[in-house]
Design an enzyme around this catalytic site. Structure first.
Site, PDB file in Angstrom:
ATOM      1  N   ASP A 163       0.855  -1.300   0.090  1.00  0.00           N
ATOM      2  CA  ASP A 163      -0.038  -0.081  -0.152  1.00  0.00           C
ATOM      3  C   ASP A 163       0.851   1.115   0.204  1.00  0.00           C
ATOM      4  OD1 ASP A 163      -2.761   1.151   0.541  1.00  0.00           O
ATOM      5  OD2 ASP A 163      -1.629   2.273   1.950  1.00  0.00           O
ATOM      6  N   TYR A 178       3.572   9.896   0.163  1.00  0.00           N
ATOM      7  CA  TYR A 178       4.651   9.341   1.049  1.00  0.00           C
ATOM      8  C   TYR A 178       5.864   9.361   0.410  1.00  0.00           C
ATOM      9  CZ  TYR A 178       0.401   6.477   2.524  1.00  0.00           C
ATOM     10  OH  TYR A 178      -0.819   6.034   3.151  1.00  0.00           O
ATOM     11  N   LYS A 211      -2.019   6.333  -4.348  1.00  0.00           N
ATOM     12  CA  LYS A 211      -3.125   7.008  -4.301  1.00  0.00           C
ATOM     13  C   LYS A 211      -2.653   8.439  -4.923  1.00  0.00           C
ATOM     14  CE  LYS A 211      -3.484   4.788   0.375  1.00  0.00           C
ATOM     15  NZ  LYS A 211      -1.968   4.507   0.831  1.00  0.00           N
ATOM     16  N   HIS A 213      -7.075  10.040  -2.314  1.00  0.00           N
ATOM     17  CA  HIS A 213      -6.186   9.738  -1.054  1.00  0.00           C
ATOM     18  C   HIS A 213      -7.226  10.439  -0.157  1.00  0.00           C
ATOM     19  CE1 HIS A 213      -2.185   9.192   1.122  1.00  0.00           C
ATOM     20  NE2 HIS A 213      -3.094   9.162   1.650  1.00  0.00           N
ATOM     21  N   LEU A 264      -3.202  -0.564  13.681  1.00  0.00           N
ATOM     22  CA  LEU A 264      -2.648  -0.504  15.215  1.00  0.00           C
ATOM     23  C   LEU A 264      -2.596   0.686  15.656  1.00  0.00           C
ATOM     24  CD1 LEU A 264       0.644  -2.878  14.242  1.00  0.00           C
ATOM     25  CD2 LEU A 264      -1.651  -3.860  14.856  1.00  0.00           C
ATOM     26  N   LYS A 299       2.171  -1.411   8.995  1.00  0.00           N
ATOM     27  CA  LYS A 299       3.599  -1.034   8.565  1.00  0.00           C
ATOM     28  C   LYS A 299       4.678  -1.368   9.713  1.00  0.00           C
ATOM     29  CE  LYS A 299       6.939   2.296   9.506  1.00  0.00           C
ATOM     30  NZ  LYS A 299       7.447   2.915  10.794  1.00  0.00           N
ATOM     31  N   SER A 300       5.706  -1.607   9.349  1.00  0.00           N
ATOM     32  CA  SER A 300       6.810  -1.738  10.108  1.00  0.00           C
ATOM     33  C   SER A 300       8.271  -1.913   9.474  1.00  0.00           C
ATOM     34  CB  SER A 300       6.853  -3.070  11.183  1.00  0.00           C
ATOM     35  OG  SER A 300       8.008  -3.111  11.767  1.00  0.00           O
ATOM     36  N   VAL A 301       9.153  -1.155   9.870  1.00  0.00           N
ATOM     37  CA  VAL A 301      10.389  -1.308   9.266  1.00  0.00           C
ATOM     38  C   VAL A 301      11.307  -2.347   9.924  1.00  0.00           C
ATOM     39  CG1 VAL A 301      10.721   1.309   8.423  1.00  0.00           C
ATOM     40  CG2 VAL A 301      11.515   0.642  10.816  1.00  0.00           C
ATOM     41  N   ARG A 348       8.788  -7.829  13.156  1.00  0.00           N
ATOM     42  CA  ARG A 348       7.724  -7.275  13.266  1.00  0.00           C
ATOM     43  C   ARG A 348       6.758  -7.584  11.849  1.00  0.00           C
ATOM     44  NH1 ARG A 348       7.965  -1.587  16.355  1.00  0.00           N
ATOM     45  NH2 ARG A 348       8.110  -2.412  18.407  1.00  0.00           N
ATOM     46  N   ASN A 358       3.545  -9.521  12.072  1.00  0.00           N
ATOM     47  CA  ASN A 358       2.216  -9.160  11.552  1.00  0.00           C
ATOM     48  C   ASN A 358       1.575  -9.912  10.579  1.00  0.00           C
ATOM     49  OD1 ASN A 358       2.661  -7.053  13.280  1.00  0.00           O
ATOM     50  ND2 ASN A 358       3.183  -5.438  11.850  1.00  0.00           N
TER      51      ASN A 358
HETATM   52  N1  NAP Z   1      -5.252   6.408   3.195  1.00  0.00           N
HETATM   53  C1  NAP Z   1      -4.597   7.054   4.350  1.00  0.00           C
HETATM   54  O1  NAP Z   1      -4.883   8.460   4.534  1.00  0.00           O
HETATM   55  C2  NAP Z   1      -3.694   6.694   5.193  1.00  0.00           C
HETATM   56  C3  NAP Z   1      -3.399   7.105   6.342  1.00  0.00           C
HETATM   57  C4  NAP Z   1      -2.246   6.363   7.235  1.00  0.00           C
HETATM   58  C5  NAP Z   1      -2.072   5.339   6.812  1.00  0.00           C
HETATM   59  N2  NAP Z   1      -2.376   4.641   5.671  1.00  0.00           N
HETATM   60  C6  NAP Z   1      -1.709   3.277   5.107  1.00  0.00           C
HETATM   61  O2  NAP Z   1      -1.897   2.327   6.214  1.00  0.00           O
HETATM   62  C7  NAP Z   1      -0.637   1.668   6.703  1.00  0.00           C
HETATM   63  C8  NAP Z   1      -0.449   1.546   8.005  1.00  0.00           C
HETATM   64  O3  NAP Z   1      -0.923   2.653   8.988  1.00  0.00           O
HETATM   65  P1  NAP Z   1       0.046   3.254   9.813  1.00  0.00           P
HETATM   66  O4  NAP Z   1       1.631   3.111   9.263  1.00  0.00           O
HETATM   67  O5  NAP Z   1      -0.277   4.538   9.996  1.00  0.00           O
HETATM   68  O6  NAP Z   1       0.025   2.860  11.226  1.00  0.00           O
HETATM   69  P2  NAP Z   1      -0.103   1.222  11.905  1.00  0.00           P
HETATM   70  O7  NAP Z   1       0.491   0.146  10.782  1.00  0.00           O
HETATM   71  O8  NAP Z   1      -1.243   1.140  12.682  1.00  0.00           O
HETATM   72  O9  NAP Z   1       1.280   1.118  12.743  1.00  0.00           O
HETATM   73  C9  NAP Z   1       2.363   1.577  12.437  1.00  0.00           C
HETATM   74  C10 NAP Z   1       3.329   1.528  13.725  1.00  0.00           C
HETATM   75  O10 NAP Z   1       3.371   0.567  14.626  1.00  0.00           O
HETATM   76  C11 NAP Z   1       4.369   0.010  14.635  1.00  0.00           C
HETATM   77  N3  NAP Z   1       4.523  -1.668  14.708  1.00  0.00           N
HETATM   78  C12 NAP Z   1       4.085  -2.082  13.580  1.00  0.00           C
HETATM   79  N4  NAP Z   1       4.066  -3.475  13.779  1.00  0.00           N
HETATM   80  C13 NAP Z   1       4.368  -3.500  15.287  1.00  0.00           C
HETATM   81  C14 NAP Z   1       4.404  -4.609  16.063  1.00  0.00           C
HETATM   82  N5  NAP Z   1       4.076  -5.827  15.591  1.00  0.00           N
HETATM   83  N6  NAP Z   1       4.572  -4.511  17.438  1.00  0.00           N
HETATM   84  C15 NAP Z   1       4.737  -3.405  17.712  1.00  0.00           C
HETATM   85  N7  NAP Z   1       4.709  -2.213  17.126  1.00  0.00           N
HETATM   86  C16 NAP Z   1       4.308  -2.276  15.580  1.00  0.00           C
HETATM   87  C17 NAP Z   1       5.502   0.632  13.623  1.00  0.00           C
HETATM   88  O11 NAP Z   1       6.845   0.698  14.065  1.00  0.00           O
HETATM   89  P3  NAP Z   1       8.105   0.235  13.372  1.00  0.00           P
HETATM   90  O12 NAP Z   1       8.095   0.507  11.925  1.00  0.00           O
HETATM   91  O13 NAP Z   1       9.095   0.674  14.313  1.00  0.00           O
HETATM   92  O14 NAP Z   1       8.045  -1.354  13.672  1.00  0.00           O
HETATM   93  C18 NAP Z   1       4.965   1.959  13.478  1.00  0.00           C
HETATM   94  O15 NAP Z   1       5.367   2.875  14.437  1.00  0.00           O
HETATM   95  C19 NAP Z   1       0.438   2.806   6.266  1.00  0.00           C
HETATM   96  O16 NAP Z   1       1.800   2.373   6.179  1.00  0.00           O
HETATM   97  C20 NAP Z   1      -0.368   3.371   4.731  1.00  0.00           C
HETATM   98  O17 NAP Z   1       0.002   2.300   3.857  1.00  0.00           O
HETATM   99  C21 NAP Z   1      -3.167   5.200   4.906  1.00  0.00           C
END
Ligand code: NAP
Length: 273
Positions: free
Chosen positions: A46, A51, A76, A109, A191, A231-233, A237, A241
């Site tokens: 995604d 980004y 997007k 988006h 998350l 998302k994770s780098v 993780r 996930n």
């Molecule tokens: N359409 C939109 O407007 C929109 C907005 C926001 C996001 N998105 C999409 O949704 C994706 C995911 O959302 P997001 O990146 O905002 O947040 P998320 O996936 O809910 O959370 C990511 C955060 O959680 C940490 N994390 C990931 N896996 C983990 C685990 N197993 N245990 C503990 N911590 C963990 C990551 O840290 P580390 O990387 O340090 O592991 C990062 O800080 C985005 O990458 C993007 O593609 C879309």
């Protein structure tokens, strides 16, 4: 490679229910992160113009040696590029950066209701879908009112609406609307950007299932039928996930998670972007 279920879209195509999101991955880190994710078994990426890291996604895809039809790639439309022609030009630039002939899914988006061009933009998306440069088209951050305008003024129901969704913000009303209209719910920030994972209820469920808090939350999403892309780098993780397909939550677990609803968002409200 883990067998991720496919979710059927209203245009006859399908999307892997679990993928990998690249928001907030630095451009210089993106190729490495996406390469690891593909090695670990993710097949759905995604991305977004906003980004700033589509080149890195493209390099990782090229280096993976995977066949194009094994991958599902979303991008997007940049919030600044609403408009019929602009949407097409922006996609062409994305495809160039991604090194792809087509994306599997192209999303508006944000609706940007104050600008009020999302209906025109959507008609541009319909033309794009007809050319095959995006196999499926959808929207993101659309409220019911925005979806209703598309329904009234255009011919195509979005394949997906990608919205912020997690136990704090379960989006019951939108999910019911999507279900009635054949729109797949994609849950972003599944998350709550990691902020939800220390919650004692989630920690308790994790301990009881012998899994991590993130795994419990992702299993909850999959059980609801949401498409997710955490998302994770960190490779450990990324593995964690993806390793959630065997988790079944009991009704009591789901009820306990439902009580966490607070309306809290980690990102902005769609009317304010
Ligand atoms: N359409 C939109 O407007 C929109 C907005 C926001 C996001 N998105 C999409 O949704 C994706 C995911 O959302 P997001 O990146 O905002 O947040 P998320 O996936 O809910 O959370 C990511 C955060 O959680 C940490 N994390 C990931 N896996 C983990 C685990 N197993 N245990 C503990 N911590 C963990 C990551 O840290 P580390 O990387 O340090 O592991 C990062 O800080 C985005 O990458 C993007 O593609 C879309």
């Amino acid at each position: 490679v883990t067998e991720v279920p496919a979710v059927r879209l209203n245009d006859g195509r399908s999307v892997p229910q679990l993928g990998f999101g690249v928001y907030q991955i630095e451009p210089d880190d993106t190729e490495r992160a996406v390469s690891r994710a593909l090695e670990i078994g993710y097949r759905h990426i995604d991305a977004a113009q906003l980004y700033g890291n589509e080149e890195g996604v493209g390099r990782a895809i090229a280096a993976s040696g995977l066949a194009r039809d094994e991958l599902f790639v979303t991008t997007k439309l940049d919030i600044e590029r609403h408009g019929r022609d602009s949407a097409r030009e922006a996609l062409d630039e994305s495809l160039e950066r991604l090194g792809l002939e087509y994306v599997d899914l192209y999303l508006i988006h944000w609706p940007r209701p104050a600008e009020d061009r999302y209906v025109e933009t959507w008609t541009g998306f319909e033309q794009i879908a007809a050319t095959g440069r995006a196999r499926s088209i959808g929207v993101s951050n659309f409220l019911v009112a925005h979806l209703e305008r598309l329904a009234a003024e255009t011919a195509t129901v979005p394949a997906v609406n990608q919205v912020e969704l997690h136990p704090w913000l379960p989006q019951q009303e939108l999910r019911a609307y999507h279900r009635d209209r054949g729109i797949v719910t994609q849950a972003y920030s599944p998350l709550a950007q990691g902020e939800l994972l220390a919650h004692p209820v989630i920690a308790g469920l994790a301990a009881r299932h012998g899994r991590s808090p993130a795994q419990i939350v992702l299993a909850w999403h999959l059980g609801l039928g949401n498409v997710v892309f955490p998302k994770s780098v960190r490779p450990e993780r990324m593995r964690e996930n993806l390793d959630v397909l065997d988790i079944t939550l009991a009704d009591a677990d789901v009820t306990a998670l439902a009580r966490l609803e607070s309306g809290r968002r980690t990102g902005p409200h769609p009317d304010e972007v």
